[in-house]
Design an enzyme around this catalytic site. Structure first.
Site, PDB file in Angstrom:
ATOM      1  N   TYR A 249      10.248   3.392  -3.803  1.00 45.94           N
ATOM      2  CA  TYR A 249       8.801   3.225  -3.817  1.00 45.94           C
ATOM      3  C   TYR A 249       8.101   4.413  -3.157  1.00 45.94           C
ATOM      4  CZ  TYR A 249       4.207   1.836  -2.276  1.00 45.94           C
ATOM      5  OH  TYR A 249       2.869   1.833  -2.028  1.00 45.94           O
TER       6      TYR A 249
ATOM      7  N   GLU B 201      -7.206   3.908   3.802  1.00 40.91           N
ATOM      8  CA  GLU B 201      -6.254   4.626   2.943  1.00 40.91           C
ATOM      9  C   GLU B 201      -7.003   5.472   1.924  1.00 40.91           C
ATOM     10  OE1 GLU B 201      -2.265   3.694   0.247  1.00 40.91           O
ATOM     11  OE2 GLU B 201      -3.728   2.096   0.586  1.00 40.91           O
TER      12      GLU B 201
ATOM     13  N   ARG C 177      -5.048  -5.513   6.078  1.00 41.29           N
ATOM     14  CA  ARG C 177      -5.312  -4.604   4.969  1.00 41.29           C
ATOM     15  C   ARG C 177      -5.913  -5.283   3.737  1.00 41.29           C
ATOM     16  NH1 ARG C 177      -3.670  -0.123   3.951  1.00 41.29           N
ATOM     17  NH2 ARG C 177      -2.451  -0.539   2.066  1.00 41.29           N
TER      18      ARG C 177
ATOM     19  N   GLU D  20       3.960  -0.783   7.686  1.00 38.57           N
ATOM     20  CA  GLU D  20       3.202  -1.611   6.736  1.00 38.57           C
ATOM     21  C   GLU D  20       4.105  -2.487   5.881  1.00 38.57           C
ATOM     22  OE1 GLU D  20       0.517  -0.844   2.716  1.00 38.57           O
ATOM     23  OE2 GLU D  20       0.813   0.789   4.145  1.00 38.57           O
TER      24      GLU D  20
ATOM     25  N   TRP E 287       9.959  -5.858  -4.978  1.00 38.65           N
ATOM     26  CA  TRP E 287       9.565  -4.494  -5.263  1.00 38.65           C
ATOM     27  C   TRP E 287       8.495  -4.044  -4.268  1.00 38.65           C
ATOM     28  CZ3 TRP E 287       4.810  -2.374  -6.716  1.00 38.65           C
ATOM     29  CH2 TRP E 287       4.847  -0.996  -6.944  1.00 38.65           C
TER      30      TRP E 287
ATOM     31  N   HIS F 208       6.986  -1.869   1.959  1.00 43.69           N
ATOM     32  CA  HIS F 208       6.682  -2.508   0.680  1.00 43.69           C
ATOM     33  C   HIS F 208       7.445  -3.810   0.483  1.00 43.69           C
ATOM     34  CE1 HIS F 208       4.938  -2.109  -3.490  1.00 43.69           C
ATOM     35  NE2 HIS F 208       3.983  -1.607  -2.724  1.00 43.69           N
TER      36      HIS F 208
ATOM     37  N   ARG G 250       0.728   9.008   5.705  1.00 37.98           N
ATOM     38  CA  ARG G 250       1.773   8.041   5.369  1.00 37.98           C
ATOM     39  C   ARG G 250       2.971   8.792   4.805  1.00 37.98           C
ATOM     40  NH1 ARG G 250       1.917   3.466   0.662  1.00 37.98           N
ATOM     41  NH2 ARG G 250       2.984   5.181  -0.394  1.00 37.98           N
TER      42      ARG G 250
ATOM     43  N   ASP H  85       5.211   2.681   4.760  1.00 36.32           N
ATOM     44  CA  ASP H  85       5.112   1.448   3.985  1.00 36.32           C
ATOM     45  C   ASP H  85       6.509   1.005   3.557  1.00 36.32           C
ATOM     46  OD1 ASP H  85       4.471  -0.658   2.358  1.00 36.32           O
ATOM     47  OD2 ASP H  85       3.234   0.490   0.953  1.00 36.32           O
TER      48      ASP H  85
ATOM     49  N   GLU I 270      -2.510  -6.131   1.792  1.00 35.51           N
ATOM     50  CA  GLU I 270      -3.153  -5.649   0.566  1.00 35.51           C
ATOM     51  C   GLU I 270      -3.032  -6.654  -0.574  1.00 35.51           C
ATOM     52  OE1 GLU I 270      -0.104  -2.742  -1.753  1.00 35.51           O
ATOM     53  OE2 GLU I 270      -0.773  -2.003   0.183  1.00 35.51           O
TER      54      GLU I 270
END
Length: 402
Positions: free
Chosen positions: A159, A339, A283, A236, A402, A212, A147, A210, A262
């Protein structure tokens, strides 16, 4: 066999973990991960005040019935706090069942579907040069998937990128710190970054990224389309997924594979995403989506639509969750990837585990249950310390994702 005790263990060996230990009248016990990053004490209270008293006297072998009791029996269903607490109960009960049967958890699920479990690690840098160096280190360590996150020119922080040479840990302050975000700077830089990574390391390594949750659907569609030449393994969390229909627009504009989940807590958070084939990887984690019992249903449903698993595995989940996840990965037929952010030696000193890692691949152990335990005496030496996740603002001061 009856449950006679259940205790909630809170410790902070470098970061906060919450562990549930369920004890039976025959001396067999199981443990589950109840960690909810940045909101740990909420789950502690839920477990101690509402769940643990109702567990006493129940038959630990009745995993399905107990799961339904705490899901259907809680009028206020779902949500991260309740489902994380339920997940801890569920994993601890599966651990007990495995120990009583004398079998590792993956055997209870139906046996293994593969010989080893491919993982991806994180390669982070404050600039393009340091990010390229980090990718090279991951490739040299044997990872087949990496990643890639990088600092963005013109932005003080972003991030996934650590500061001052430390390992990245987002929960970095007693109260939420504030970051500044620019979508324009980010979108302009990402194609340059992945062009540089592919130019240096070629196409033999899988690359992931990612976002995010920081883009709108049309922005995510643009990013996915511009990254197509670099053949990402996945993109992601490109948008917040409260509106599952958002992914339809992204899917219509790009063939870059999409991953999300997630922060999901149940199959209802991803039902439309899966059945409409808007995503390629789900995820949802065992620790936040109701445990093995619920995540198995999600994985089985996903398999009908050629969606594969890709469990979250950052250090905000304890080795207990990783142990359970690896047994699940070993079994689940529609496995995608796992991950892997290595825990520190300080963290691992509190937990014992029998899973092994070698050159980018995990193998779960053969100990009965999920094979992870906690040293309660050592854990007590690391008291809880509140640590909050950051918040994000746009350059004009508007609060953002965020």
């Amino acid at each position: 066999m009856k449950i006679i005790d259940a205790k909630v263990i809170v410790c902070s060996p470098g970061r906060n973990f919450v562990t549930l230990k369920i004890v039976t009248d025959e001396g067999v016990y199981g443990i589950g991960d109840a960690t909810l990053n940045g909101r740990e004490k909420s789950v502690v209270s839920y477990l101690r005040d509402y769940v643990v008293p109702a567990l006493i006297g129940k038959d630990p072998h009745r995993i399905e019935d107990i799961w339904q009791f705490f899901y259907r029996g809680a009028y206020w269903r779902r949500g991260p706090v309740g489902m994380t607490a339920l997940a801890a109960v569920d994993v601890a009960l599966w651990d007990i069942k495995g120990k009583v049967a004398g079998l590792p958890l993956y055997q209870l699920l139906g046996g293994r579907s593969r010989d080893r479990i491919m993982t991806y690690t994180h390669a982070n840098g404050q600039c393009m040069a340091s990010t390229l160096e980090a990718v090279g280190q991951a490739v040299e360590a044997g990872y087949k998937a990496v990643r890639v996150q990088s600092g963005i020119p013109g932005m003080a922080s972003t991030y996934g990128v650590a500061k001052d040479g430390h390992k990245y840990e987002p929960a970095d302050a007693d109260l939420p710190s504030e970051s500044v975000w620019s979508t324009e700077k980010y979108l302009n830089f990402m194609p340059e970054l992945f062009d540089a990574v592919r130019s240096k390391y070629g196409f033999d390594v899988h690359l992931l990224h990612d976002v995010h949750h920081r883009l709108t659907p049309i922005e995510a569609a643009r990013l996915g389309k511009e990254l197509e030449p670099f053949k990402l393994f996945w993109l992601e969390d490109c948008v917040p997924a409260e509106n599952q229909e958002s992914f339809r627009l992204i899917r219509e504009h790009t063939t870059t594979p999409l991953a999300v989940g997630e922060v999901f807590n149940s199959v209802h958070d991803c039902r439309e995403l899966i059945q409409n084939q808007y995503i390629d990887y789900i995820r949802s984690t065992i620790a936040h989506a109701g445990g093995i019992t619920q995540v198995r249903r999600i994985a089985d449903f996903a398999a009908l639509f050629n969606v594969r698993t890709g469990f979250h595995g950052a250090t905000d989940l304890s080795p207990v969750c990783m142990g359970a996840a690896l047994h699940f990965d070993y079994w689940v037929p529609n496995f995608g990837i796992q991950e892997h952010m290595p825990h520190s030696k300080e963290m691992e000193s509190v937990f014992t585990f029998d899973y092994t890692f070698d050159k980018g691949f995990f193998t779960p152990g053969e100990a009965p249950g999920h094979g992870v335990d906690i040293d309660e005496k050592l854990a007590s030496k690391y008291p809880y310390k509140r640590a909050a996740l950051p918040v994000n603002r746009l350059e004009d001061g508007t609060l953002w994702n965020w």
